[in-house]
Design a protein around this motif. Structure first.
Motif, PDB file in Angstrom:
ATOM      1  N   ALA A 104      77.534  48.134  70.428  1.00  0.00           N
ATOM      2  CA  ALA A 104      78.891  47.919  69.918  1.00  0.00           C
ATOM      3  C   ALA A 104      78.903  47.033  68.674  1.00  0.00           C
ATOM      4  O   ALA A 104      79.694  47.253  67.760  1.00  0.00           O
ATOM      5  N   PHE A 105      78.031  46.039  68.640  1.00  0.00           N
ATOM      6  CA  PHE A 105      78.044  45.095  67.515  1.00  0.00           C
ATOM      7  C   PHE A 105      76.875  45.338  66.553  1.00  0.00           C
ATOM      8  O   PHE A 105      76.464  44.437  65.823  1.00  0.00           O
ATOM      9  N   LYS A 106      76.346  46.539  66.616  1.00  0.00           N
ATOM     10  CA  LYS A 106      75.135  46.876  65.884  1.00  0.00           C
ATOM     11  C   LYS A 106      75.167  46.422  64.425  1.00  0.00           C
ATOM     12  O   LYS A 106      74.236  45.800  63.924  1.00  0.00           O
ATOM     13  N   ASP A 107      76.277  46.742  63.753  1.00  0.00           N
ATOM     14  CA  ASP A 107      76.340  46.468  62.313  1.00  0.00           C
ATOM     15  C   ASP A 107      76.317  44.972  62.010  1.00  0.00           C
ATOM     16  O   ASP A 107      75.780  44.541  61.014  1.00  0.00           O
ATOM     17  N   HIS A 108      76.928  44.205  62.910  1.00  0.00           N
ATOM     18  CA  HIS A 108      76.954  42.757  62.686  1.00  0.00           C
ATOM     19  C   HIS A 108      75.613  42.111  63.031  1.00  0.00           C
ATOM     20  O   HIS A 108      75.306  41.034  62.554  1.00  0.00           O
ATOM     21  N   LEU A 109      74.862  42.788  63.894  1.00  0.00           N
ATOM     22  CA  LEU A 109      73.673  42.147  64.453  1.00  0.00           C
ATOM     23  C   LEU A 109      72.485  42.093  63.511  1.00  0.00           C
ATOM     24  O   LEU A 109      71.675  41.184  63.591  1.00  0.00           O
ATOM     25  N   LYS A 110      72.395  43.096  62.640  1.00  0.00           N
ATOM     26  CA  LYS A 110      71.174  43.193  61.835  1.00  0.00           C
ATOM     27  C   LYS A 110      70.818  41.909  61.103  1.00  0.00           C
ATOM     28  O   LYS A 110      69.695  41.433  61.209  1.00  0.00           O
ATOM     29  N   PRO A 111      71.767  41.338  60.351  1.00  0.00           N
ATOM     30  CA  PRO A 111      71.400  40.096  59.639  1.00  0.00           C
ATOM     31  C   PRO A 111      70.999  38.977  60.581  1.00  0.00           C
ATOM     32  O   PRO A 111      70.077  38.209  60.287  1.00  0.00           O
ATOM     33  N   LEU A 112      71.650  38.923  61.734  1.00  0.00           N
ATOM     34  CA  LEU A 112      71.331  37.874  62.705  1.00  0.00           C
ATOM     35  C   LEU A 112      69.923  38.050  63.252  1.00  0.00           C
ATOM     36  O   LEU A 112      69.130  37.111  63.279  1.00  0.00           O
ATOM     37  N   LEU A 113      69.622  39.272  63.670  1.00  0.00           N
ATOM     38  CA  LEU A 113      68.290  39.513  64.239  1.00  0.00           C
ATOM     39  C   LEU A 113      67.213  39.247  63.205  1.00  0.00           C
ATOM     40  O   LEU A 113      66.167  38.688  63.508  1.00  0.00           O
ATOM     41  N   ARG A 114      67.513  39.637  61.965  1.00  0.00           N
ATOM     42  CA  ARG A 114      66.536  39.417  60.899  1.00  0.00           C
ATOM     43  C   ARG A 114      66.249  37.921  60.770  1.00  0.00           C
ATOM     44  O   ARG A 114      65.108  37.508  60.605  1.00  0.00           O
ATOM     45  N   ARG A 115      67.308  37.129  60.867  1.00  0.00           N
ATOM     46  CA  ARG A 115      67.136  35.698  60.712  1.00  0.00           C
ATOM     47  C   ARG A 115      66.394  35.091  61.901  1.00  0.00           C
ATOM     48  O   ARG A 115      65.548  34.229  61.755  1.00  0.00           O
ATOM     49  N   LEU A 116      66.734  35.573  63.099  1.00  0.00           N
ATOM     50  CA  LEU A 116      66.127  35.008  64.301  1.00  0.00           C
ATOM     51  C   LEU A 116      64.663  35.382  64.439  1.00  0.00           C
ATOM     52  O   LEU A 116      63.866  34.634  64.985  1.00  0.00           O
ATOM     53  N   HIS A 117      64.321  36.580  63.994  1.00  0.00           N
ATOM     54  CA  HIS A 117      62.979  37.082  64.281  1.00  0.00           C
ATOM     55  C   HIS A 117      62.175  37.340  63.011  1.00  0.00           C
ATOM     56  O   HIS A 117      61.400  38.291  62.942  1.00  0.00           O
ATOM     57  N   SER A 118      62.398  36.523  62.015  1.00  0.00           N
ATOM     58  CA  SER A 118      61.620  36.587  60.779  1.00  0.00           C
ATOM     59  C   SER A 118      61.569  37.973  60.169  1.00  0.00           C
ATOM     60  O   SER A 118      60.499  38.428  59.755  1.00  0.00           O
ATOM     61  N   GLY A 119      62.687  38.616  60.115  1.00  0.00           N
ATOM     62  CA  GLY A 119      62.730  39.872  59.377  1.00  0.00           C
ATOM     63  C   GLY A 119      62.546  41.136  60.192  1.00  0.00           C
ATOM     64  O   GLY A 119      62.880  42.220  59.738  1.00  0.00           O
ATOM     65  N   SER A 120      62.017  41.008  61.399  1.00  0.00           N
ATOM     66  CA  SER A 120      61.755  42.219  62.170  1.00  0.00           C
ATOM     67  C   SER A 120      63.012  42.727  62.850  1.00  0.00           C
ATOM     68  O   SER A 120      63.819  41.968  63.347  1.00  0.00           O
ATOM     69  N   LEU A 121      63.137  44.045  62.859  1.00  0.00           N
ATOM     70  CA  LEU A 121      64.292  44.640  63.535  1.00  0.00           C
ATOM     71  C   LEU A 121      63.872  45.695  64.536  1.00  0.00           C
ATOM     72  O   LEU A 121      64.701  46.281  65.211  1.00  0.00           O
ATOM     73  N   VAL A 122      62.587  45.983  64.607  1.00  0.00           N
ATOM     74  CA  VAL A 122      62.140  47.063  65.470  1.00  0.00           C
ATOM     75  C   VAL A 122      61.146  46.559  66.517  1.00  0.00           C
ATOM     76  O   VAL A 122      60.153  45.913  66.188  1.00  0.00           O
ATOM     77  N   HIS A 123      61.457  46.846  67.760  1.00  0.00           N
ATOM     78  CA  HIS A 123      60.602  46.454  68.877  1.00  0.00           C
ATOM     79  C   HIS A 123      59.254  47.158  68.774  1.00  0.00           C
ATOM     80  O   HIS A 123      59.202  48.365  68.553  1.00  0.00           O
ATOM     81  N   SER A 124      58.182  46.404  68.937  1.00  0.00           N
ATOM     82  CA  SER A 124      56.899  47.103  68.928  1.00  0.00           C
ATOM     83  C   SER A 124      56.039  46.651  70.096  1.00  0.00           C
ATOM     84  O   SER A 124      54.826  46.652  70.021  1.00  0.00           O
TER      85      SER A 124
ATOM     86  N   GLY B 173      63.858  42.281  72.437  1.00  0.00           N
ATOM     87  CA  GLY B 173      62.561  42.824  72.019  1.00  0.00           C
ATOM     88  C   GLY B 173      61.624  42.808  73.208  1.00  0.00           C
ATOM     89  O   GLY B 173      61.767  43.600  74.130  1.00  0.00           O
ATOM     90  N   THR B 174      60.685  41.882  73.166  1.00  0.00           N
ATOM     91  CA  THR B 174      59.748  41.792  74.289  1.00  0.00           C
ATOM     92  C   THR B 174      60.312  40.969  75.445  1.00  0.00           C
ATOM     93  O   THR B 174      59.843  41.074  76.565  1.00  0.00           O
ATOM     94  N   GLY B 175      61.295  40.129  75.166  1.00  0.00           N
ATOM     95  CA  GLY B 175      61.788  39.221  76.215  1.00  0.00           C
ATOM     96  C   GLY B 175      60.731  38.210  76.627  1.00  0.00           C
ATOM     97  O   GLY B 175      60.844  37.560  77.649  1.00  0.00           O
TER      98      GLY B 175
END
Lengths: 183, 354
Positions: A104-124, B173-175
């Motif tokens: 639901a909040f996908k569009d708002h989340l991207k910048p936040l996730l980028r900031r929290l996780h050093s740029g990564s947006l894709v689970h690996s 992500g990984t949690g």
């Protein structure tokens, strides 16, 4: 220097805002800054926690959004259909209401996730085993494509051909999945 | 209660056993945050949902014997006495949040207390594996194995792109949160730690003192953990943490060697003064106790003090916390009574060694 708002207390917060190229400088005292909501990350002391910090980051985000857009009464506030949490609520508490909030909040989340996780947006990382084999296959294909690229750049063509065959095999399996799903 | 019996009941495996590098690394912990799809997160869920989640998680591990772990026992927070909950927090088996803020909180515990699964804290459940010494990969392996078993029964909230969905976006992500508790008196005494902490923070890892307020580390014990959970595989996260920890170990050993070379007698003096305080004190507050325990432990590691077992630091740091002291006393204690009780407990524990 006195606070611009109350003209009583000394200004301790100096804030420069640039919105659409227009620069405004504010000199506020602690109290007025809090009341105006201009201070996002100055909790300190007892209430300081990751949630406050997060809410701070998010507030910056939303301040930015609303400033650019139409006045708030004309906006329909984004909210999650499943648990009816609004984006504002999320900003306040720093926690989602349910797993659907992410969508639901996908569009708002991207910048936040980028900031929290050093740029990564894709689970690996890990993928639940039962989560449909197709995700696993797609992941392997992606990984193999990287290996293929490397092999080609090193001119290891025999190895590259092998990898290409593997990818083809996996892709055919993937097609199989979709056909089964369709039937 | 006799001190022997109290200790038998009080100590988890991670406090009493030795692990790799345990002269510097006290314990390694891994936790995986997981949520069940189609249930609201604890932020918003109803009482019914909360109870269903406990049932679901419990049923997925009930009657299962995990190799090397055994069965898991379910403890419902509402059924426990405040003191019992506090002791679980002090043993790092549950978080203060589970006690203070959770509705229908619960925990599944293995007998040796290496595994705990917190239910209905911030996420539906969090699998935690706590091992003595430096064993992050091993802890990850065990946590993964338990995760696999639970996943056979429960549909997880998982998104192909951003991975395991968690209540807070800092865990998505990984949690996975992997953390290592380290005793770094050498780096503190030589003041190198002040330069090291910011350097580590720049690598996406976090260093903080445990038990201490803010940056002050009680007993020179620091916790190093990963901050980033999205975009890296579990193995990468653990490998990165491990490599930083290895460097810290090397630095700490270097600092200790240096101290032994340049100020051996001062160090020996400091160690034995602290030993003197601990074995003779009648009143001691937690801060002083922590600092003396750290000195004594360093003295043991560096060979100044013999015939005292190393794990005395891990043990006493935990069991001199307020919850434990009150359990040992068999009832509530006022702060000044705690300081007296703490002194007694430490003296008795040291006597056991001789």
């Amino acid at each position: 220097m006195l606070c611009q708002e109350c003209n009583e207390r000394p200004a301790t917060v100096h804030l420069t805002k640039i919105i659409n190229g227009e620069k405004t400088i504010l000199h506020l005292c602690d109290k007025c800054a809090h009341e105006k909501g201009e201070v996002f990350m100055m909790h300190g002391g007892a209430g300081f926690s990751i949630n406050n910090l997060l809410a701070g980051l998010l507030n910056m985000e939303s301040a930015f959004h609303t400033a650019q857009n139409t006045p708030f009464y004309q906006q329909s506030e984004p909210h999650c259909e499943n648990c009816s949490m609004t984006y504002q609520q999320f900003v306040k508490i720093g926690h989602f209401g349910c797993p659907h909030c992410y969508e639901a909040f996908k569009d708002h989340l991207k910048p936040l996730l980028r900031r929290l996780h050093s740029g990564s947006l894709v689970h690996s990382g890990k993928i639940p085993k039962r989560m449909g084999g197709s995700i696993h296959i797609r992941k392997s294909i992606e990984e193999l494509k990287l290996v293929l690229k490397e092999a080609v750049s090193k001119e290891e063509f025999e190895k590259a051909a092998e990898i290409r065959d593997q990818i083809k095999y996996l892709e055919s399996q993937l097609d199989g999945y979709f056909q089964e799903g369709g039937n | 209660m006799s001190i022997e019996r109290f200790l038998n009941q009080a100590l988890s495996s991670w406090m009493s056993a030795e692990g790799p590098e345990s002269d510097i690394v006290l314990s390694s912990r891994v936790r995986l945050a997981r949520n069940i799809s189609n249930y609201r997160f604890p932020t918003l869920f109803s009482s019914e949902e909360a109870k269903e989640i406990i049932d679901k998680v419990y049923n997925s591990v009930k009657n299962k014997v995990f190799p090397g772990i055994g069965e898991l026992e379910l403890l419902i927070m509402d059924d426990l006495q405040p003191l019992q909950k506090r002791v679980l927090v002090e043993k790092h088996l549950i978080s203060p949040n589970l006690v203070d803020h959770a509705t229908h909180g619960a925990v599944l515990l293995s007998e040796n207390e290496e595994i705990s699964i917190m239910i209905n804290e911030e996420d539906h459940f969090r699998i935690q594996c706590l091992y003595p010494g430096l064993q992050i990969s091993e802890a990850l392996k065990t946590a993964n194995a338990i995760d696999d078993v639970i996943e056979e029964y429960l549909d997880y909230a998982f998104d192909e792109k951003i991975g395991y969905l968690t209540s807070c976006p800092t865990n998505v992500g990984t949690g996975l949160r992997a953390s290592v508790m380290m005793h770094l008196p050498g780096l503190v005494l030589t003041q190198q730690i002040n330069g090291i902490i910011p350097a580590i923070n720049r690598l996406g890892l976090v260093v903080r003192g445990i038990y201490g307020e803010g940056s002050e580390a009680l007993g020179n014990i620091f916790q190093v953990s990963n901050q980033i959970t999205l975009g890296k595989s579990e193995e990468d996260i653990v490998t990165e943490l491990q490599s930083v920890v290895n460097q810290l170990i090397a630095q700490e050993r270097g600092a200790r060697e240096n101290l032994a070379k340049t100020s051996s007698i001062q160090l020996e003096d400091r160690v034995f003064r602290s030993y003197g305080i601990l074995s003779n004190c009648r009143i001691i507050e937690s801060k002083e106790a922590a600092s003396c325990l750290s000195d004594v432990r360093l003295g043991i590691d560096m060979g100044y003090i013999k015939n005292i077992s190393r794990n005395i630091l891990n043990e006493l740091m935990i069991i001199t916390q307020p919850g434990f002291l009150q359990q040992y006393a068999g009832g509530p204690l006022r702060p000044n009574e705690r300081d007296v009780r703490r002194a007694t407990l430490i003296r008795e524990r040291l006597k056991m060694e001789n």
